[in-house]
Design a protein around this motif. Structure first.
Motif, PDB file in Angstrom:
ATOM      1  N   ALA A 167       0.835  -1.207   0.000  1.00  0.00           N
ATOM      2  CA  ALA A 167       0.000   0.000   0.000  1.00  0.00           C
ATOM      3  C   ALA A 167       0.872   1.259   0.000  1.00  0.00           C
ATOM      4  N   PHE A 168       1.941   1.237   0.799  1.00  0.00           N
ATOM      5  CA  PHE A 168       2.831   2.394   0.870  1.00  0.00           C
ATOM      6  C   PHE A 168       3.494   2.664  -0.479  1.00  0.00           C
ATOM      7  N   SER A 211       2.555   1.688  -3.411  1.00  0.00           N
ATOM      8  CA  SER A 211       1.537   2.074  -4.397  1.00  0.00           C
ATOM      9  C   SER A 211       1.200   3.551  -4.259  1.00  0.00           C
ATOM     10  N   TYR A 212       1.054   4.003  -3.023  1.00  0.00           N
ATOM     11  CA  TYR A 212       0.805   5.420  -2.740  1.00  0.00           C
ATOM     12  C   TYR A 212       1.965   6.274  -3.272  1.00  0.00           C
ATOM     13  N   MET A 213       3.184   5.841  -2.981  1.00  0.00           N
ATOM     14  CA  MET A 213       4.355   6.589  -3.430  1.00  0.00           C
ATOM     15  C   MET A 213       4.466   6.586  -4.955  1.00  0.00           C
ATOM     16  N   TYR A 259       2.027   6.471  -7.119  1.00  0.00           N
ATOM     17  CA  TYR A 259       1.030   7.396  -7.656  1.00  0.00           C
ATOM     18  C   TYR A 259       1.580   8.826  -7.671  1.00  0.00           C
ATOM     19  N   TYR A 260       2.143   9.263  -6.544  1.00  0.00           N
ATOM     20  CA  TYR A 260       2.666  10.626  -6.480  1.00  0.00           C
ATOM     21  C   TYR A 260       3.969  10.793  -7.257  1.00  0.00           C
TER      22      TYR A 260
END
Length: 160
Positions: free
Chosen positions: A97-98, A100-102, A104-105
């Motif tokens: 999840a981490f 994936s979040y990173m 995206y940005y």
């Protein structure tokens, strides 16, 4: 199929090895130019810095693949194997999840830099090429985490 297997097993190692050899060679040339010829290269340190940035983000997936990230697993080994597998699975899902979040940005930042046409100071290369290391690194990390999570879920005797 053979090529894909080789890439899966070796891609990070060869990229990191190539970048390390390149950085050492480039800095060797820079030191030689500076101290023997009294003429410094204006672009070598910038290029070495960019190679170091790429190696830092590629090494994230290498560490995930080899299970050599920094962790405290003293208490984990005291628990039964099924509990260890559950904890490791939860840990990998959180990491997934981490990253994936990173990712995206990182894509948003690279896109923004690409649209701004920003260039590096000494080399004049587009900065988005340097920042693309985040996208590649996080993508590889996600791939390695999925592989690792599947390994934990599939093999009941292997806990890493």
């Amino acid at each position: 199929m053979r090529v894909l297997k080789w890439l899966n097993e070796n891609i990070e190692e060869y990229i990191l090895m190539g970048l390390l050899i390149f950085m050492v060679g480039m800095m060797g040339v820079q030191v030689t130019m500076r101290y023997l010829f009294n003429a410094s290269l204006t672009w070598s340190e910038e290029l070495t810095r960019y190679a170091f940035v790429w190696s830092a983000f590629i090494s994230v997936s290498y560490c995930i693949k080899r299970h050599i990230s920094i962790k405290i697993d003293q208490f984990l080994h005291l628990m039964p194997e099924t509990v260890q597998r559950v904890i490791l699975s939860i840990n990998k899902v959180i990491m997934l999840a981490f990253f994936s979040y990173m990712l995206y940005y990182a894509v948003l930042v690279v896109k923004s830099t690409y649209l701004s046409n920003q260039l590096s100071a000494a080399l004049g290369v587009p900065i988005y090429l340097v920042q693309a290391s985040t996208v590649i690194g996080f993508s590889l990390a996600i791939l390695r985490l999925i592989q690792s999570l599947l390994g934990v879920l599939k093999s009941p005797n292997t806990v890493k």
